[in-house]
Design a protein around this motif. Sequence first.
Motif, mmCIF file in Angstrom:
data_model
loop_
_atom_site.group_PDB
_atom_site.id
_atom_site.type_symbol
_atom_site.label_atom_id
_atom_site.label_comp_id
_atom_site.label_asym_id
_atom_site.label_seq_id
_atom_site.Cartn_x
_atom_site.Cartn_y
_atom_site.Cartn_z
ATOM 1 N N CYS A 112 0.767 -1.203 -0.091
ATOM 2 C CA CYS A 112 0.029 -0.039 -0.129
ATOM 3 C C CYS A 112 0.936 1.190 -0.063
ATOM 4 O O CYS A 112 1.926 1.252 0.690
ATOM 5 C CB CYS A 112 -0.889 -0.088 1.442
ATOM 6 S SG CYS A 112 -1.996 1.439 1.313
ATOM 7 N N HIS A 113 0.497 2.350 -0.782
ATOM 8 C CA HIS A 113 1.059 3.591 -0.765
ATOM 9 C C HIS A 113 0.124 4.365 0.078
ATOM 10 O O HIS A 113 -0.912 4.624 -0.192
ATOM 11 C CB HIS A 113 1.119 4.306 -2.129
ATOM 12 C CG HIS A 113 1.309 5.851 -2.291
ATOM 13 N ND1 HIS A 113 2.675 5.924 -1.876
ATOM 14 C CD2 HIS A 113 0.809 6.846 -2.090
ATOM 15 C CE1 HIS A 113 2.817 7.329 -2.091
ATOM 16 N NE2 HIS A 113 1.627 8.013 -2.142
ATOM 17 N N ALA A 114 0.904 4.990 1.473
ATOM 18 C CA ALA A 114 0.189 5.899 2.339
ATOM 19 C C ALA A 114 0.125 7.181 1.924
ATOM 20 O O ALA A 114 1.296 7.715 1.781
ATOM 21 C CB ALA A 114 0.670 5.661 3.655
ATOM 22 N N LEU A 115 -1.094 8.035 1.869
ATOM 23 C CA LEU A 115 -1.006 9.351 1.672
ATOM 24 C C LEU A 115 -1.941 9.891 2.824
ATOM 25 O O LEU A 115 -2.906 9.657 2.930
ATOM 26 C CB LEU A 115 -1.603 9.624 0.347
ATOM 27 C CG LEU A 115 -1.872 11.039 -0.248
ATOM 28 C CD1 LEU A 115 -0.609 11.835 -0.444
ATOM 29 C CD2 LEU A 115 -2.647 11.070 -1.554
ATOM 30 N N HIS A 116 -1.326 10.955 3.279
ATOM 31 C CA HIS A 116 -1.831 11.750 4.492
ATOM 32 C C HIS A 116 -2.069 13.034 4.025
ATOM 33 O O HIS A 116 -1.157 13.797 3.319
ATOM 34 C CB HIS A 116 -0.863 11.705 5.688
ATOM 35 C CG HIS A 116 -1.341 12.446 6.728
ATOM 36 N ND1 HIS A 116 -2.607 11.995 7.673
ATOM 37 C CD2 HIS A 116 -1.209 13.745 7.041
ATOM 38 C CE1 HIS A 116 -2.674 13.133 8.594
ATOM 39 N NE2 HIS A 116 -1.943 13.908 8.397
#
Length: 716
Positions: A207-211
């Motif tokens: 997963c690519h985490a984007l905040h």
Amino acid sequence: MRGQEHGHNELSGTVHGPAVQAGTVYGGIHIRAEAGAERADHGRSPQTPWQLPPLVRLTDRTAELAALEQHRARSAREGCPTLAAVSGLGGVGKTAVALTWLHTLRPHFPDGQLYADLGAQSPSGPAAPDEVVGRFLRALDVPAKQMPTALAERAALFRSLTASRRLVVLLDDAATAAQVRPLLPGGLSITAVTSRQRMPGLTVDGCHALHLDPLATEAAVELLEVTLADGRVAAQPDEARALVELCAGLPLAVRVAGARLAARPRRQITTMVRALTEERGRLEALAIEGDHNVRAALDLSYQGLSPEAARLYRLLGLHPGPEFGSTVAEAALVRDATDVLDALHDANLLVDAGEERYRFHDLVRLHATAKVEEEESPEERAAALRRMVDHYLATATRAEEIVDPQHRTMARGYGPGPVITTDLGDDAEGALDWLESELPNLMAVIHRARPAGFPAVAWQLADALWPLFLRRKFYDQWRAAHQEGLVAAEELGDTAAQCRMLTSGGVGELGLESHERALEMFERAARTFRAAGNPLGYARTLNYQGLAHQRLGRLDQAAELFERAAAELPACGDRRAGGLARLNLADVALAQGLLEKATTDAEGAYATLREAGDAYNAARAATLLGRAYLARDLLDPVEDLLSTALTTLRGMAADYETARTLESLARLAERRGLPDLARDHYQEALDLYGSVGRAESEAAQRVQARLAQWERRAED
């Protein structure tokens, strides 16, 4: 035979067309499909679901969308499915970002779009994965009679049916990684997950985490303009900026404020600004009846916390300052709070400020403050605030002891405890750095203490900041801290504390060049000490009054006061203060051209201060003695004196005094015909004067003039 769970045959590669998930099968197997067409069951044509909600207007998310697209491109090159998780505070625009990205992909993913609200914040609890995957299977035309009952079998069938399809899937408002995993399609589909929680557990799934953070001011103004669409933003740009700043850049808050204004076309933006300016009612003002509501959005995140995390969240709403470290949370909970802070951070209710420090988004802070007032008793609130206040007071006092052990620390008073302190070690520069980094919080505590019922904390904390103010020259805070400390001491009727605030505060006024004001403060302290029958306190004020007269150019009056102080202070038992008076005498004598007297007094001050163990002021005396020697052309002892002083002052991060010593070393280098060394010393001195806000001071201008002379000589 046993079906391949992920829709892949280990020998032949990807399975195209219909797939059956089963356990052990006995007897013949017959699968028929029309050539060139995929069929879901019994010859029926599969449906193409287009379930994504409509787009919402987005502003200033170009970088975030680019990051998602880069992740998709990388996954495609590697032949992997794309999984991205978008997290952030409720109302920050997670779903809008995900929808914007996924809608742009429709031409490239013709087999459909699946959408599910996973209900992390639902009053009835998060959606069950088996129900969600069942809905997905029905959307893919799996009849009810063919639907497996167990979650594992449904998930396996879902992966098989999607193994050769190009789908996009949006899993909105997820609660946990475990809820998400059974809903991930097979093949090269794209899945976006939104959640108020950070989801590190999905990292193992690629997963690519984007905040998402709140919008910058200009982007928030643009969103307000789009919401209103009537020209009011262009007509009132300053008011629009003020409004979105009160919304703290939270898109939901901006939209709600804009919607309320849009419903009243003749209302000025200023009216909404006034409504939001009062902090206590701001969350209530950011609501549309029966619809969007900022407080309700935050309530949902709060309800998902564990009891201990919810309590820490509430108590941190009492914190006076802009950000805090883990020891503040420990003081609030009276236990190590690392895991609880992590939970609040994962829930996006705290912003990671770096180096184990956190802060609230402005609207979240208001929400936490409202919750603590609703759910904690006045006694619990007062006790928790006192523990946090005591943490700052105790740690600042420890820093004071490390940096300036000669400072006459007055008694400190603490609440019932326990008192939690930060471990500062024994390094003076590190202790000063802690005081400087925490200065916004320390000032907030000083201003909060008296209204909260802890007036003694105000003057005691101002007193503890003396080493920082003296060495790093935060003059505005110096003045504000001692003004509040003096009011608190007067409220308590504590004359000793009043005099400390007057004398220490007066020294700060000298730094601000408010010399007459400083003299008034010193004279008031002198009258108070005399009335109280305190000869030592009175003698100390003589030294301070002399400093004020010296700055006012009244050198004869200053010298007289310093002479009296140098005689009376040792007689009252304070040899160190007597040494400081002699140091000031030497400074006046040097200014008057009385070089032998300046040398004698500086030598006496240097010896006394070294004997007293006052390294800082001994270094100041060494610098002054070096200047006296230079004025008398006695160069041999100067370098050792100044070099020793420089080493001491650098070690204490006393930048202003370091600059003065460097200036004297530069003059010595000039005398010895070392122009490059002189220029280097002058330049460093000038940089240091600037670093402590003294770039426009007389000393800095003097150094600047010397550097200009050297530059002209070099050109000639």
